[in-house]
Design a protein around this motif. Structure first.
Motif, PDB file in Angstrom:
ATOM      1  N   GLN A 131     -68.755  65.326  39.291  1.00 55.18           N
ATOM      2  CA  GLN A 131     -68.542  65.110  37.857  1.00 55.18           C
ATOM      3  C   GLN A 131     -68.795  63.660  37.468  1.00 55.18           C
ATOM      4  N   ALA A 132     -68.302  62.729  38.282  1.00 59.00           N
ATOM      5  CA  ALA A 132     -68.481  61.304  37.973  1.00 59.00           C
ATOM      6  C   ALA A 132     -69.953  60.906  38.028  1.00 59.00           C
ATOM      7  N   VAL A 133     -70.660  61.401  39.013  1.00 60.01           N
ATOM      8  CA  VAL A 133     -72.082  61.068  39.154  1.00 60.01           C
ATOM      9  C   VAL A 133     -72.882  61.684  38.014  1.00 60.01           C
ATOM     10  N   ARG A 134     -72.598  62.929  37.680  1.00 60.73           N
ATOM     11  CA  ARG A 134     -73.294  63.586  36.572  1.00 60.73           C
ATOM     12  C   ARG A 134     -73.043  62.841  35.264  1.00 60.73           C
ATOM     13  N   HIS A 135     -71.821  62.411  35.072  1.00 65.89           N
ATOM     14  CA  HIS A 135     -71.481  61.631  33.883  1.00 65.89           C
ATOM     15  C   HIS A 135     -72.339  60.363  33.812  1.00 65.89           C
ATOM     16  N   GLY A 136     -72.516  59.712  34.940  1.00 66.76           N
ATOM     17  CA  GLY A 136     -73.334  58.503  34.985  1.00 66.76           C
ATOM     18  C   GLY A 136     -74.776  58.756  34.577  1.00 66.76           C
ATOM     19  N   PHE A 137     -75.345  59.850  35.066  1.00 71.26           N
ATOM     20  CA  PHE A 137     -76.728  60.180  34.727  1.00 71.26           C
ATOM     21  C   PHE A 137     -76.873  60.585  33.257  1.00 71.26           C
ATOM     22  N   VAL A 138     -75.989  61.461  32.789  1.00 71.61           N
ATOM     23  CA  VAL A 138     -76.139  62.043  31.452  1.00 71.61           C
ATOM     24  C   VAL A 138     -75.630  61.120  30.363  1.00 71.61           C
ATOM     25  N   TRP A 139     -74.400  60.668  30.466  1.00 76.17           N
ATOM     26  CA  TRP A 139     -73.794  59.903  29.375  1.00 76.17           C
ATOM     27  C   TRP A 139     -74.109  58.415  29.423  1.00 76.17           C
ATOM     28  N   GLU A 140     -74.196  57.856  30.603  1.00 79.26           N
ATOM     29  CA  GLU A 140     -74.462  56.415  30.690  1.00 79.26           C
ATOM     30  C   GLU A 140     -75.953  56.100  30.683  1.00 79.26           C
ATOM     31  N   ALA A 141     -76.749  56.900  31.404  1.00 81.35           N
ATOM     32  CA  ALA A 141     -78.180  56.602  31.509  1.00 81.35           C
ATOM     33  C   ALA A 141     -79.030  57.400  30.528  1.00 81.35           C
ATOM     34  N   GLY A 142     -78.438  58.404  29.868  1.00 82.50           N
ATOM     35  CA  GLY A 142     -79.164  59.153  28.859  1.00 82.50           C
ATOM     36  C   GLY A 142     -80.092  60.242  29.369  1.00 82.50           C
ATOM     37  N   TRP A 143     -79.898  60.690  30.604  1.00 77.71           N
ATOM     38  CA  TRP A 143     -80.723  61.772  31.142  1.00 77.71           C
ATOM     39  C   TRP A 143     -80.373  63.075  30.425  1.00 77.71           C
ATOM     40  N   ASP A 144     -81.334  63.971  30.327  1.00 77.41           N
ATOM     41  CA  ASP A 144     -81.091  65.313  29.808  1.00 77.41           C
ATOM     42  C   ASP A 144     -80.163  66.027  30.791  1.00 77.41           C
ATOM     43  N   ARG A 145     -79.119  66.657  30.279  1.00 75.34           N
ATOM     44  CA  ARG A 145     -78.130  67.294  31.155  1.00 75.34           C
ATOM     45  C   ARG A 145     -78.752  68.390  32.016  1.00 75.34           C
TER      46      ARG A 145
END
Length: 75
Positions: A53-67
Motif C-alpha cells: 500500500q505504501a509503495v503504491r501510494h508513492g507511485f500513484v499519489w506522489e509521482a502521478g502514475w496512472d493507478r
C-alpha cells in the motif's frame, strides 16, 4: 526487484529486463521514489500488505502514475 545489496540479487533468466533497486541501508519508500521519478512505466509490487500500500501510494499519489499501471500482490 529490491535487495539490500547487489550481492543479494537472484539469478533470473530475464533479470536484465528488471530494474534492480539496491537499498544500501535506505528505507524502501525513499528508494521507490527514485524509480517512480521515471514516468511511463509499469510497476509490479508484491509483499506485505502495508508495504504494498505504501509503495503504491508513492507511485500513484506522489509521482502521478496512472493507478492501472501499478499492479499489486499483497499477502
Amino acid at each position: 526487484m529490491e535487495t539490500e545489496t547487489p550481492a543479494d540479487r537472484l539469478p533470473l533468466a530475464h533479470g536484465d529486463r528488471l530494474d534492480w533497486l539496491d537499498r544500501g541501508g535506505k528505507s524502501l519508500p525513499a528508494s521507490v521514489r527514485r524509480l517512480a521519478a521515471a514516468p511511463g512505466g509499469v510497476g509490479y509490487v508484491a509483499g506485505e500488505a502495508w508495504t504494498v500500500q505504501a509503495v503504491r501510494h508513492g507511485f500513484v499519489w506522489e509521482a502521478g502514475w496512472d493507478r492501472r499501471s501499478v499492479l499489486t500482490k499483497p499477502f
